[in-house]
Design a protein around this motif. Sequence first.
Motif, PDB file in Angstrom:
ATOM      1  N   HIS A 179       0.928  -1.310   0.056  1.00  0.00           N
ATOM      2  CA  HIS A 179       0.059   0.067  -0.149  1.00  0.00           C
ATOM      3  C   HIS A 179       0.893   1.193  -0.033  1.00  0.00           C
ATOM      4  CE1 HIS A 179      -3.556  -2.420   0.520  1.00  0.00           C
ATOM      5  NE2 HIS A 179      -3.016  -2.581   1.621  1.00  0.00           N
ATOM      6  N   ALA A 180       0.228   2.359  -0.208  1.00  0.00           N
ATOM      7  CA  ALA A 180       0.861   3.606  -0.354  1.00  0.00           C
ATOM      8  C   ALA A 180       1.421   3.848   1.187  1.00  0.00           C
ATOM      9  CB  ALA A 180      -0.051   4.840  -0.760  1.00  0.00           C
ATOM     10  N   PHE A 181       2.475   4.644   1.188  1.00  0.00           N
ATOM     11  CA  PHE A 181       3.249   5.088   2.631  1.00  0.00           C
ATOM     12  C   PHE A 181       2.147   5.657   3.413  1.00  0.00           C
ATOM     13  CE2 PHE A 181       5.421   7.939   5.215  1.00  0.00           C
ATOM     14  CZ  PHE A 181       6.505   6.958   5.796  1.00  0.00           C
ATOM     15  N   ASP A 182       1.285   6.522   2.845  1.00  0.00           N
ATOM     16  CA  ASP A 182       0.417   7.630   3.538  1.00  0.00           C
ATOM     17  C   ASP A 182      -0.695   7.788   2.941  1.00  0.00           C
ATOM     18  OD1 ASP A 182       0.733   9.310   6.220  1.00  0.00           O
ATOM     19  OD2 ASP A 182      -0.055  10.785   4.486  1.00  0.00           O
ATOM     20  N   GLU A 183      -1.665   8.184   3.699  1.00  0.00           N
ATOM     21  CA  GLU A 183      -2.954   8.329   3.013  1.00  0.00           C
ATOM     22  C   GLU A 183      -3.172   9.473   2.184  1.00  0.00           C
ATOM     23  OE1 GLU A 183      -6.998   7.778   2.517  1.00  0.00           O
ATOM     24  OE2 GLU A 183      -5.871   6.582   3.658  1.00  0.00           O
ATOM     25  N   LYS A 184      -2.295  10.787   2.385  1.00  0.00           N
ATOM     26  CA  LYS A 184      -2.177  11.769   1.610  1.00  0.00           C
ATOM     27  C   LYS A 184      -1.319  11.772   0.364  1.00  0.00           C
ATOM     28  CE  LYS A 184      -3.550  14.459   4.936  1.00  0.00           C
ATOM     29  NZ  LYS A 184      -4.858  15.200   4.897  1.00  0.00           N
TER      30      LYS A 184
ATOM     31  N   PHE B  68      -0.190   2.226   4.378  1.00  0.00           N
ATOM     32  CA  PHE B  68       0.791   1.373   5.278  1.00  0.00           C
ATOM     33  C   PHE B  68      -0.125   1.648   6.741  1.00  0.00           C
ATOM     34  CE2 PHE B  68       4.472   1.018   7.615  1.00  0.00           C
ATOM     35  CZ  PHE B  68       4.962  -0.149   7.071  1.00  0.00           C
ATOM     36  N   ASP B  69      -0.209   2.938   7.284  1.00  0.00           N
ATOM     37  CA  ASP B  69      -0.557   2.843   8.817  1.00  0.00           C
ATOM     38  C   ASP B  69      -1.898   2.467   9.049  1.00  0.00           C
ATOM     39  OD1 ASP B  69      -2.057   5.418   8.573  1.00  0.00           O
ATOM     40  OD2 ASP B  69      -0.337   6.114   7.699  1.00  0.00           O
ATOM     41  N   ASP B  70      -3.006   2.231   7.912  1.00  0.00           N
ATOM     42  CA  ASP B  70      -4.146   1.573   8.396  1.00  0.00           C
ATOM     43  C   ASP B  70      -4.251   0.625   9.185  1.00  0.00           C
ATOM     44  OD1 ASP B  70      -5.455   3.859   7.047  1.00  0.00           O
ATOM     45  OD2 ASP B  70      -5.788   2.555   5.255  1.00  0.00           O
ATOM     46  N   PHE B  71      -2.804  -0.262   9.173  1.00  0.00           N
ATOM     47  CA  PHE B  71      -3.071  -1.667   9.785  1.00  0.00           C
ATOM     48  C   PHE B  71      -2.803  -1.402  11.426  1.00  0.00           C
ATOM     49  CE2 PHE B  71      -1.951  -2.927   5.660  1.00  0.00           C
ATOM     50  CZ  PHE B  71      -2.406  -4.278   5.601  1.00  0.00           C
ATOM     51  N   ASP B  72      -2.388  -0.088  11.984  1.00  0.00           N
ATOM     52  CA  ASP B  72      -2.399   0.084  13.150  1.00  0.00           C
ATOM     53  C   ASP B  72      -3.592  -0.213  14.053  1.00  0.00           C
ATOM     54  OD1 ASP B  72      -0.849   1.259  15.308  1.00  0.00           O
ATOM     55  OD2 ASP B  72      -2.220   2.954  15.664  1.00  0.00           O
TER      56      ASP B  72
END
Length: 178
Positions: A58-63, A99-103
């Motif tokens: 996935h992309a590094f960030d939502e933005k 990437f950080d959606d997995f948090d």
Amino acid sequence: MSGYSEVLYVMFAMIIVSTMALNANRVIQVNNVSMVEGQLESQVVAYAQNIIEEARAHAFDEKTRYDTGGNSIVPVNIPDGFSDIGTDGETGRNSFNDFDDFDNHTETLTLGGVDYELSVNVEYVTTLDYATYSTAVGKSTLKRITVNIKSGFLKKNNSADTEPTNYNFSFIRSYYAD
């Protein structure tokens, strides 16, 4: 008297053979337990790698946005322009898009009849020497994903009264490495 000594020799030989058989059985049992633990641990490693590779896809960030050619468009302010860690409305692993959606993702999975408890943590990290990492105070160009997996079948020292062993796997992703 000589007849008794032969009986004693036979009894002594039986004790030695019995002791050897018990030790052989114990070694076989320890080897079997180690073999099963090894197979279960390989499942843990494979599934943790699967989660990490899925997050990396996935992309590094939502933005992060993409132009019509599929190239990523950089946010104006790096790293302050990045989003906060966590989901941005996504409700499940199939809908994660960065990437950080997995948090804080947790799940219980069953592989080969064994239940595993999985939890994932994602955080911004910082480093001065690229050898040691610490949690960033704010946002940074580095994110660390940590996958924790444990099972009641994998306990420290094979003891029934101990906590399950917690296996954790980390990967640090750089915004610039994408």
